[in-house]
Scaffold this active site. Structure first.
Site, PDB file in Angstrom:
ATOM      1  N   HIS A 148       0.831  -1.219   0.000  1.00  0.00           N
ATOM      2  CA  HIS A 148       0.000   0.000   0.000  1.00  0.00           C
ATOM      3  C   HIS A 148       0.861   1.263   0.000  1.00  0.00           C
ATOM      4  O   HIS A 148       0.420   2.311   0.471  1.00  0.00           O
ATOM      5  CB  HIS A 148      -0.931   0.039   1.222  1.00  0.00           C
ATOM      6  CG  HIS A 148      -1.692  -1.227   1.447  1.00  0.00           C
ATOM      7  ND1 HIS A 148      -2.908  -1.480   0.880  1.00  0.00           N
ATOM      8  CD2 HIS A 148      -1.374  -2.339   2.166  1.00  0.00           C
ATOM      9  CE1 HIS A 148      -3.332  -2.684   1.243  1.00  0.00           C
ATOM     10  NE2 HIS A 148      -2.402  -3.225   2.014  1.00  0.00           N
ATOM     11  N   SER A 269      15.624  21.770 -15.002  1.00  0.00           N
ATOM     12  CA  SER A 269      14.532  22.674 -15.316  1.00  0.00           C
ATOM     13  C   SER A 269      15.145  24.005 -15.717  1.00  0.00           C
ATOM     14  O   SER A 269      16.170  24.416 -15.163  1.00  0.00           O
ATOM     15  CB  SER A 269      13.643  22.850 -14.092  1.00  0.00           C
ATOM     16  OG  SER A 269      12.943  24.069 -14.184  1.00  0.00           O
ATOM     17  N   LYS A 275      16.475  21.210  -9.840  1.00  0.00           N
ATOM     18  CA  LYS A 275      15.700  20.042 -10.262  1.00  0.00           C
ATOM     19  C   LYS A 275      16.465  19.090 -11.162  1.00  0.00           C
ATOM     20  O   LYS A 275      17.254  19.495 -11.995  1.00  0.00           O
ATOM     21  CB  LYS A 275      14.410  20.490 -10.966  1.00  0.00           C
ATOM     22  CG  LYS A 275      13.420  21.029  -9.957  1.00  0.00           C
ATOM     23  CD  LYS A 275      12.089  21.324 -10.579  1.00  0.00           C
ATOM     24  CE  LYS A 275      11.356  20.065 -10.969  1.00  0.00           C
ATOM     25  NZ  LYS A 275      10.066  20.372 -11.568  1.00  0.00           N
ATOM     26  N   GLU A 282       9.773   8.750 -16.725  1.00  0.00           N
ATOM     27  CA  GLU A 282       8.406   9.241 -16.935  1.00  0.00           C
ATOM     28  C   GLU A 282       7.902   8.911 -18.333  1.00  0.00           C
ATOM     29  O   GLU A 282       6.754   8.497 -18.528  1.00  0.00           O
ATOM     30  CB  GLU A 282       8.349  10.759 -16.716  1.00  0.00           C
ATOM     31  CG  GLU A 282       8.534  11.162 -15.268  1.00  0.00           C
ATOM     32  CD  GLU A 282       8.699  12.663 -15.115  1.00  0.00           C
ATOM     33  OE1 GLU A 282       7.928  13.256 -14.372  1.00  0.00           O
ATOM     34  OE2 GLU A 282       9.601  13.247 -15.740  1.00  0.00           O
TER      35      GLU A 282
END
Ligand code: ARG
Length: 452
Positions: A148, A269, A275, A282
């Site tokens: 979970h 970024s 970042k 992704e």
């Protein structure tokens, strides 16, 4: 051939821009068919020789980028045949004796499918090797195991990585099964009813490296199950890669901080210099969508087709080719991304200790001292609440504090560590170090048997 180039909707039927990738397979099928026609005396040796040499020269023209593709000829097959006419004249018309584009395209597609399956399995193996290498380097690294997405029990990081090895092992098996199914030679089926010549189908099959010939001409020209088989295996494999990608996205975030992906697999970024976006992982997750879509797309193309060939079948290609390209590219990114990723063992251990992940082991300890499990569970729940309120890990609690929750806690409780918890999971397939080592050795043996 009629010149239909002024026909307003002509471009609608064109498949040339995507079926061009089947040129090698189409030429191979035509050459094998031609040689067999000569062996059977259906055409002369001289004509067969002319045709085979002409086709080989055309293949070379294509490879050198010198072939002039004509959209008005619709597809790859017509382009090659028309070019053969230009090169050798009349004799070119004989290549299509006892053959139709229906069994021709089915043959080319099966040859192509078999070839990409070999490449796909090799790419799956490369990723499995990267996982085995990471597992071997992390045989003592402890990481929280989750259910979970809640910290559950400590596991070895090697165990976690090997879980993906096993998923990929099943993927490889699915592709191998897809290969077995694609390995059937349709030529001789002609348009649908079989050729009206005495063709040596077995000879053509051997020449093209097929294990068997199709047993029903009507089925052979209309069957695209072998493409579905690849697409399903690809969808399952992308699903596994997508799950892995999701974990890499989470694990490389500052919140987890479990791994650091190599610079080449992250992007910065333009506005936030701190970042390091895990774009490759992704995209792998995102590209899974189109692979699922192509599987459903082809199932839908096929579902309403009466026997035998229908032009709808031309729609078997674009989605399939995109699936092949997407999967091979994704596997090609994953192997080096996994191979170069830095494991932050300190962060993993910190998360394990802060997560009260020895709760089950503490309850088991009480059970071994005669406390019923339900009661032991309650005791440890209270103990954990208390520790959390004090901002302490189990390790930081003193024996007196333990005893406040149950008189059955004794000095031995201080020996309950992450290492002891792992060692206790000593069942086959468990996360005990000895079992994981066994698993790793078995994985290596599997890869060796698969050819490296
Ligand atoms: N381009 C066609 C396809 O991919 C080739 C077969 C065409 N056959 C036909 N009878 N029109 O399906």
């Amino acid at each position: 051939m009629t010149d239909n180039s002024s026909h307003p909707a002509k471009s609608y039927t064109v498949s040339l821009h995507y079926d061009r990738r089947l040129y090698k397979h189409d030429v191979a099928g035509s050459i094998a068919h031609t040689k067999m026609l000569a062996r059977r005396g259906v055409i002369t040796d001289k004509d067969a020789e002319l045709i085979a040499t002409g086709l080989a020269a055309i293949r070379e023209e294509i490879e050198l980028g010198e072939f002039l593709w004509r959209d008005d000829l619709e597809d790859l097959h017509m382009n090659i045949e028309a070019r053969l006419h230009q090169k050798i004249g009349e004799a070119a018309g004989k290549v299509h004796t006892g053959r139709s584009r229906n069994d021709q395209v089915a043959t080319a597609m099966r040859l192509y499918t078999k070839e990409v399956i070999i490449k796909t399995v090799a790419s799956v193996r490369a990723l499995q090797r990267a996982l085995v290498t990471q597992a071997e380097a992390n045989l003592t690294t402890i990481v929280p195991g989750y259910t979970h997405l809640q910290r559950a029990q400590p596991v070895l990081l090697a165990h976690h990585f090997l879980a993906y090895f096993h998923m990929l092992e099943r993927d490889a098996a699915r592709f191998q099964e897809a290969h077995r199914r694609a390995d059937v030679m349709p030529l001789g089926s002609a348009a649908l009813a079989g050729a009206a010549y005495s063709l040596d189908r077995e000879w053509v099959a051997r020449e093209l490296g097929f294990s068997r010939i199709s047993e029903n001409s009507m089925d052979a020209v209309s069957d695209r199950d072998f493409v579905l088989d690849y697409q399903y295996a690809a969808a399952a494999c992308m699903m596994h890669l997508s799950r892995f990608a999701e974990e890499l996205v989470l694990w490389s975030s500052e919140e987890f901080g479990f791994v650091r992906l190599a610079d080449q697999f992250t992007t910065g970024s333009s506005i936030m210099p701190q970042k390091r976006n895990p774009d490759f992982a992704e995209l792998a997750r995102g590209k899974t969508g189109r692979v699922y879509g192509h599987l459903v797309g082809l199932l839908t193309v096929l579902k309403g087709l009466p026997l035998t060939y229908n032009r709808d079948l031309q729609e078997d290609k674009e989605g399939f080719f995109d699936t092949v390209d997407t999967l091979l590219a994704t596997l090609g990114v994953f192997a080096p991304m996994v191979g170069t990723m830095i494991v932050r063992a300190d962060r993993m251990l910190q998360a394990t200790e802060a997560g009260y992940m020895l709760a089950t082991d503490l309850a088991d300890y009480l059970v071994r001292r005669g406390v019923p499990f339900r009661k032991a569970h309650g005791v440890v729940a209270e103990l954990t609440k208390y520790a959390a309120s004090k901002g302490k890990t189990y390790k930081q609690l003193g024996l007196e504090e333990y005893k406040k929750f149950s008189p059955d806690f004794a000095a031995g409780v201080m020996d309950i560590t992450e290492e002891a918890s792992l060692a206790a999971r000593d069942v086959p397939g468990g996360t005990a170090p000895a079992r994981v080592l066994e698993q790793l050795e078995a994985a290596k043996t599997t890869l060796e048997a698969a050819g490296g």
